[in-house]
Scaffold this active site. Structure first.
Site, PDB file in Angstrom:
ATOM      1  CE  LYS A   1     -14.747  23.266   7.566  1.00 14.59           C
ATOM      2  NZ  LYS A   1     -14.823  22.738   6.196  1.00 14.59           N
TER       3      LYS A   1
ATOM      4  CB  SER B   1     -12.783   6.511  -1.336  1.00 12.52           C
ATOM      5  OG  SER B   1     -13.776   6.978  -2.414  1.00 12.52           O
TER       6      SER B   1
ATOM      7  CD  GLU C   1      18.020  10.555  17.106  1.00 11.35           C
ATOM      8  OE1 GLU C   1      18.233  11.148  18.473  1.00 11.35           O
ATOM      9  OE2 GLU C   1      18.276  10.739  15.941  1.00 11.35           O
TER      10      GLU C   1
ATOM     11  CE  LYS D   1      20.066  14.746  18.044  1.00 14.04           C
ATOM     12  NZ  LYS D   1      18.665  14.446  17.369  1.00 14.04           N
TER      13      LYS D   1
ATOM     14  CB  CYS E   1      19.734  12.572  14.561  1.00 14.38           C
ATOM     15  SG  CYS E   1      18.434  12.071  13.654  1.00 14.38           S
TER      16      CYS E   1
END
Length: 552
Positions: free
Chosen positions: A520, A305, A44, A115, A151
């Site tokens: 945050k 980490s 697509e 589509k 899709c």
């Protein structure tokens, strides 16, 4: 029907890199011709890459994608090609463009489909850009009546989805009514863990239900946060899988309408293996597609980490990963040793930068305003912000990208510092829960100990004050991660989660933390999405709000 050999070509396009994307399409067209195929199918919006997002609002972008499609049509000879692109809507009303797919051969367009079903949930935003198509026709090509779908058009089967249907229409049923005896679906279907089993069942179910072969060609590669696993598949008319491409890499497979001989390429086995491969691909693609040569990773001696660094090495090669160890007066000897051993095992360069002097200087400067904040949250955050500053300095000087190392459990409850450990250009594991981090680390060590065993054994700690452990501030990660999954990924409310058997106080406290830390996450670097609901642009919550108010 005439026999036809059809190639399913899954490629990794870069958004808006029309030149390279087209080159790659031609490469795969040539491969398909070498394999004496009659038709080759791409994914697509393959010419622009998916999702192009608001680039679709730029007239020049749409014009360029059409321009490159025309170049392809002119250039390719001796094979039919199906590929996705954005087409202009000629009408004076509705959205300006269609999400389209076209079949062309020897300089002529033989068929085009728009589509019909435009998803607008999670990371999808297609109603923002596209006009839905309204045709349901099949077309005759080399003795096959082909139904060309894009899709989402096949994701709405009433028998398979039962109560979960999003749209009243089922374009696939209409195309079958029009006489299609082969379905082609050109797709850009994002990855999340456990989706592939659902997808395989759904596609097998469709081919079996309608007794037609179904060819599904998916995009592969990472585009920002969204990862595509490829794994294109072909099913015969009984629902048997006849061909399957690899996951997380470019590939080409063949479906022969006559022999229907199986061609199943290997894919990852377990959920953990698929998540790890997804993260490696996503890191590699993000760094490469953004034009960086390498990365910088802050190493603490902790597992997050360590996992991030090992993913980076797999993605980019050890010469492109620089580890940075930034001890303070609270850093244990263990973490010195473990970080050194990790860097040796991974074969990466390790830079030592102490933050003790800078931290003392900052505290001295602030002493006229505050008395002793060394171990309070304010002092703890100053330490992590100093580390963020040093990492960014190295990245600036070396032209590299900082990878931030926080996991989903921390990001959910705000156990992270803005402009500190949240600094960076990509958050590699921000959609990976802490319990999954351990699982992935064990997987990394399967072929031999890369992440030192002690890192896997010791209790997680931020090491921002003496004897600090994560569990002093948070419930155990097994409990926390179960609550987070229920609230974030399954959208369950507090009472429902308590009814699952969790301590009511822990549930309310956790939900309060998730909601309070929305601000945050709005400032966090993009993260790689591997679950059904990741923090980032597929999850849109207001920051200033009072809901659910009952939680604190």
């Amino acid at each position: 029907n005439d026999a036809m050999k059809i190639a399913l070509a899954q490629i990794n396009p870069t958004i808006a890199d029309f030149e390279q994307n087209t080159k790659k399409i031609i490469q795969f067209v040539n491969k398909a011709k070498e394999l004496s195929c009659d038709l080759v199918v791409f994914s697509e919006l393959v010419i622009s890459g998916y999702p192009p997002r608001d680039l679709l609002e730029k007239k020049a972008f749409v014009a360029a994608n059409l321009d490159y499609l025309n170049k392809l049509i002119e250039r390719v000879r001796g094979i039919g090609v199906v590929c996705g692109f954005a087409d202009k809507n000629p009408l004076s009303h509705g959205k300006a463009i269609y999400n389209s797919a076209v079949l062309f051969e020897d300089g002529k367009v033989l068929h085009q489909a728009h589509k019909r079903l435009l998803p607008a949930y999670d990371v999808f935003d297609e109603t923002r850009y596209f006009e839905p198509g309204n045709q349901y026709s099949s077309f005759l090509y080399k003795g096959c009546n082909i139904g060309l779908t894009i899709c989402e058009d096949i994701w709405n089967d009433k028998d398979f989805l039962l109560a979960n249907r999003v749209y009243p229409l089922d374009p696939l049923a209409r195309i079958i009514e029009d006489g299609a005896d082969l379905i082609i679906n050109t797709s850009a279907s994002p990855y999340y863990v456990k989706k592939r089993e659902f997808k395989r069942k759904m596609l097998a179910n469709i081919s079996k239900k309608y007794s037609v072969p179904l060819l599904y060609v998916n995009q592969v590669g990472g585009n920002d946060s969204v990862l595509f696993d490829g794994m294109s598949m072909a099913f015969d008319a009984t629902g048997r899988m006849a061909a399957r491409a690899r996951d997380f890499e470019e590939d080409i497979i063949i479906f022969d309408t006559k022999t229907q001989k199986q061609e199943l390429h290997p894919i990852t086995g377990t959920d953990a293996e698929s998540v790890l491969k997804a993260l490696v691909m996503g890191t590699s693609d993000y760094v490469r597609k953004c034009g960086f040569a390498g990365v910088v990773v802050g190493l603490s001696g902790g597992i997050d980490s360590a996992l991030t660094a090992s993913i980076a090495v797999q993605a980019l090669g050890k010469e492109n990963v620089k580890g940075v160890f930034m001890p303070s007066q609270f850093t244990s000897m263990e973490n010195f040793e473990d970080t050194k051993k990790l860097a040796q095992n991974l074969g990466i360069e390790l830079v030592h930068l102490s933050i003790v002097g800078i931290f003392d200087r900052a505290l001295a400067e602030l002493s006229s305003v505050f008395r002793d904040i060394t171990t309070e949250v304010t002092g703890q955050n100053i330490q992590t912000r100093i580390r963020g500053t040093l990492l960014m300095a190295l990245a600036n000087k070396l032209g590299r990208l900082v990878l931030s190392t926080g996991n989903k459990s921390e990001l959910a409850v705000g156990y992270c510092t803005l402009y500190g450990d949240m600094s960076g250009g990509l958050a590699v594991i921000s959609d990976v829960s802490k319990t999954m981090v351990y699982e992935l680390a064990r997987l990394v060590n399967k072929k031999g100990e890369l992440i030192p065993d002690r890192i896997l054994q010791k209790s997680p700690s931020a090491e921002l004050k003496a004897d600090q452990l994560d569990q002093d501030d948070l419930p155990s990660y097994e409990i926390l991660d179960s609550i987070l999954k229920a609230y974030i990924e399954e959208n369950r409310g507090p009472e429902e989660i308590i009814a699952m058997g969790f301590d009511p106080d822990v549930v309310r406290e956790t939900i309060w933390r998730i909601d309070r830390n929305e601000y945050k996450r709005h400032q966090a670097p993009p993260g790689l999405k591997v679950t059904t609901k990741a923090f980032g642009y597929g999850r849109r919550y207001p920051i200033a709000r009072q809901y659910p108010a009952a939680c604190k």
